[in-house]
Design an enzyme around this catalytic site. Structure first.
Site, PDB file in Angstrom:
ATOM      1  N   HIS A 238      32.476  10.536  84.763  1.00 43.86           N
ATOM      2  CA  HIS A 238      32.633   9.282  85.513  1.00 43.86           C
ATOM      3  C   HIS A 238      32.898   8.169  84.491  1.00 43.86           C
ATOM      4  O   HIS A 238      32.444   8.245  83.348  1.00 43.86           O
ATOM      5  CB  HIS A 238      31.316   9.028  86.240  1.00 43.86           C
ATOM      6  CG  HIS A 238      31.301   7.884  87.200  1.00 43.86           C
ATOM      7  ND1 HIS A 238      31.134   6.582  86.799  1.00 43.86           N
ATOM      8  CD2 HIS A 238      31.403   7.851  88.539  1.00 43.86           C
ATOM      9  CE1 HIS A 238      31.136   5.792  87.859  1.00 43.86           C
ATOM     10  NE2 HIS A 238      31.301   6.530  88.937  1.00 43.86           N
TER      11      HIS A 238
ATOM     12  N   ASP B  66      24.286  13.020  82.320  1.00 44.43           N
ATOM     13  CA  ASP B  66      24.493  12.164  83.483  1.00 44.43           C
ATOM     14  C   ASP B  66      24.056  12.965  84.705  1.00 44.43           C
ATOM     15  O   ASP B  66      24.770  13.849  85.172  1.00 44.43           O
ATOM     16  CB  ASP B  66      25.970  11.759  83.565  1.00 44.43           C
ATOM     17  CG  ASP B  66      26.250  10.888  84.780  1.00 44.43           C
ATOM     18  OD1 ASP B  66      25.347  10.749  85.626  1.00 44.43           O
ATOM     19  OD2 ASP B  66      27.384  10.385  84.890  1.00 44.43           O
TER      20      ASP B  66
ATOM     21  N   GLN C 284      24.579  12.778  89.887  1.00 51.26           N
ATOM     22  CA  GLN C 284      24.990  13.599  91.035  1.00 51.26           C
ATOM     23  C   GLN C 284      24.165  14.878  91.164  1.00 51.26           C
ATOM     24  O   GLN C 284      24.429  15.668  92.078  1.00 51.26           O
ATOM     25  CB  GLN C 284      26.481  13.970  90.915  1.00 51.26           C
ATOM     26  CG  GLN C 284      27.432  12.810  91.036  1.00 51.26           C
ATOM     27  CD  GLN C 284      27.508  12.225  92.454  1.00 51.26           C
ATOM     28  OE1 GLN C 284      26.951  12.753  93.404  1.00 51.26           O
ATOM     29  NE2 GLN C 284      28.209  11.110  92.580  1.00 51.26           N
TER      30      GLN C 284
ATOM     31  N   LYS D 298      21.653   6.912  95.152  1.00 53.41           N
ATOM     32  CA  LYS D 298      22.285   8.187  95.538  1.00 53.41           C
ATOM     33  C   LYS D 298      21.252   9.195  96.043  1.00 53.41           C
ATOM     34  O   LYS D 298      21.603  10.281  96.480  1.00 53.41           O
ATOM     35  CB  LYS D 298      23.045   8.789  94.355  1.00 53.41           C
ATOM     36  CG  LYS D 298      24.273   7.968  93.952  1.00 53.41           C
ATOM     37  CD  LYS D 298      25.039   8.680  92.864  1.00 53.41           C
ATOM     38  CE  LYS D 298      26.036   7.781  92.171  1.00 53.41           C
ATOM     39  NZ  LYS D 298      27.275   7.560  92.929  1.00 53.41           N
TER      40      LYS D 298
ATOM     41  N   CYS E 131      36.313   6.889  90.363  1.00 53.64           N
ATOM     42  CA  CYS E 131      35.869   6.402  89.041  1.00 53.64           C
ATOM     43  C   CYS E 131      35.946   7.517  88.011  1.00 53.64           C
ATOM     44  O   CYS E 131      35.072   7.622  87.133  1.00 53.64           O
ATOM     45  CB  CYS E 131      34.462   5.819  89.098  1.00 53.64           C
ATOM     46  SG  CYS E 131      34.346   4.362  90.107  1.00 53.64           S
TER      47      CYS E 131
HETATM   48  N1  PMP Z   1      27.889   9.199  87.028  1.00 56.33           N
HETATM   49  C1  PMP Z   1      28.309   9.872  88.095  1.00 56.33           C
HETATM   50  C2  PMP Z   1      28.612  11.335  87.967  1.00 56.33           C
HETATM   51  C3  PMP Z   1      28.483   9.216  89.315  1.00 56.33           C
HETATM   52  O1  PMP Z   1      28.937   9.882  90.371  1.00 56.33           O
HETATM   53  C4  PMP Z   1      28.192   7.841  89.390  1.00 56.33           C
HETATM   54  C5  PMP Z   1      28.370   7.077  90.683  1.00 56.33           C
HETATM   55  N2  PMP Z   1      29.531   7.370  91.387  1.00 56.33           N
HETATM   56  C6  PMP Z   1      27.749   7.193  88.243  1.00 56.33           C
HETATM   57  C7  PMP Z   1      27.590   7.899  87.086  1.00 56.33           C
HETATM   58  C8  PMP Z   1      27.441   5.734  88.224  1.00 56.33           C
HETATM   59  O2  PMP Z   1      26.416   5.432  89.105  1.00 56.33           O
HETATM   60  P1  PMP Z   1      26.073   3.904  89.386  1.00 56.33           P
HETATM   61  O3  PMP Z   1      27.312   3.281  89.936  1.00 56.33           O
HETATM   62  O4  PMP Z   1      24.968   3.977  90.389  1.00 56.33           O
HETATM   63  O5  PMP Z   1      25.650   3.323  88.092  1.00 56.33           O
END
Ligand code: PMP
Length: 419
Positions: free
Chosen positions: A132, A209, A212, A235, A375
């Site tokens: 991401h 990370d 998810q 999430k 993203c």
């Molecule tokens: N890493 C992953 C794999 C994500 O899916 C996301 C959110 N889509 C993020 C990081 C970032 O999360 P946040 O926008 O809550 O900081």
């Protein structure tokens, strides 16, 4: 072909929907909402909404400051939320859990605080092509600031991390590997135990990370043996505005603060300041107090279900959705086809229809999915796609959602005359 009555699924999605007030709200079509975008942000159960309201109504004062009962109560509840999160992710100590706004902030904290202290010109940082943007841009910024280099582990055509490529890049002695547990764009579940073993043998730290994975499967940071892990409360049925960094105590102890100000100090004079201990050293200013109460309630809710059951349910839905979509003409998928290696996230293309048009027509049928680059623009570049449509599952989904998804895709194909 799936029909809603064929199998009950692992959990009763309809019973879970009753816990989430959003499903009382009719969609403009008059049909119930089919919410297939939990990977972006989950819906909130009533217990979480009530916990936030209760924190404001009955337990609210600033934390870590007051000498009076209400503030002590608020502080106790805030720290209890930290304990709950530590237990939930298998952290050896709650002192290793730092509350931040979200996974993005947690990664920025490590990139800034660990990175600017420990990396020098010429050092190597490894990330992967499936990260991401939150796990790419902070490392790119760090590389720009320190003169460190950054390389990316390749993805295979079928959506796995290329472990041979990882091995080759680890041989160049990177200081840190930033890797996602589950790709939000592909659904891939990465083999973190193996990856961490390889990285540690090469002398690299691992930042996981887990944004998810923590909401959807059992995650134990100690068993995974990573060095840092990040997540977002929103999430995992919790409120927005709260997330966490978990880090090994020795690493956190040695890192300078990310932001400075109140709370993160023990003593301030006009000449300087002494830092508080971890985790408070990294929590400058008033934190997300009521959100922590909501996060604790979300953890309680997830623990009440059991993360193995959450994973089994979403895996069941993934298998059913993949089979149903595979039966349809003109559908292409990203990511591994084996549900051992695929979370409850399906990224797909409907031939001849732009993903945004797919999502718009699905919305007209009361089916909420995400369309875009998620993203993760390098993933789109890797597969030479402008975007994908993504359906993602949670406990409140069931086979009826998959029937509605496939029916709505048929409407899309009829509308565009593509099948
Ligand atoms: N890493 C992953 C794999 C994500 O899916 C996301 C959110 N889509 C993020 C990081 C970032 O999360 P946040 O926008 O809550 O900081």
């Amino acid at each position: 072909m799936v029909t809603a009555h064929v199998q009950p699924g692992v959990l009763d999605g309809a019973a879970f929907r009753a816990d989430f007030p959003v499903f009382d709200r009719p969609h403009r079509t008059g049909r119930p909402l089919s919410f297939l975008d939990s990977a972006a942000s989950s819906q909130k159960p009533r217990v979480v909404i009530d916990a936030v309201a209760d924190a404001y109504a009955h337990h609210y004062a600033n934390v870590h400051r007051g000498i009076y009962e209400l503030s002590e109560d608020a502080t106790h509840r805030f720290e209890a939320a930290r304990d709950a999160l530590a237990r939930f992710i298998g952290a050896p100590s709650a002192r290793e859990v730092v509350f931040v706004r979200n996974a993005t902030e947690a990664i920025n904290l490590v990139a800034y605080s660990w990175g600017r202290t420990n990396l020098h010109a010429g050092d190597l940082i490894l990330a992967t092509e499936m990260e991401h943007h939150a796990n790419l841009v902070p490392w790119q910024q760090l590389a720009a600031a320190t003169g460190a280099r950054i390389e990316y582990v390749a993805i295979t055509d079928d959506g796995h991390l290329d472990l041979d490529d990882l091995r080759a890049r680890l041989a160049r002695g990177p200081r840190l590997l930033a890797v996602t547990h589950v790709s939000n764009a592909l659904g891939t579940i990465n083999p973190i135990v193996e990856i961490t073993r390889m990285a540690h043998e090469a002398g690299a730290l691992v930042l996981l990370d887990a944004a998810q994975s923590v909401p959807h499967m059992p995650v134990d940071v100690a068993a995974l043996d990573v060095d840092f892990a990040v997540l977002s409360g929103h999430k995992m049925f919790g409120p927005s505005g709260i997330g966490a960094l978990w880090g090994r105590r020795d690493l956190l102890d040695a890192m300078p603060p990310f932001m400075t100000g109140g709370s993160m100090i023990t003593r301030v004079t006009l000449d300087g300041a002494d830092w508080n201990e971890v985790p408070w050293k990294f929590e400058a200013g008033t934190p997300a107090i009521a959100e922590a109460a909501g996060l604790a309630a979300a953890i309680d809710y997830l623990e009440g279900i059991g993360m193995a059951k959450v994973r089994a349910h979403e895996r069941f839905l993934f298998d059913q959705a993949w089979a149903a979509l595979s039966d349809m003409p003109g559908i292409r998928f990203l990511g591994p086809d084996d549900s051992d290696e695929h979370a409850g996230v399906i990224s797909f293309m409907v031939d001849g229809v732009h993903p945004h048009d797919v999502a718009t027509i699905l919305d007209g049928e009361g089916v909420a999915v995400r369309a875009g680059h998620h993203c993760a623009q390098p993933v789109m570049l890797r597969y030479d796609l402008p975007a994908t449509t993504r359906a993602s599952f949670s406990v409140y989904n069931d086979l009826d959602d998959i029937v509605r998804l496939t029916d709505a895709i048929r409407v899309t194909q009829r509308t565009f005359g593509t099948a």
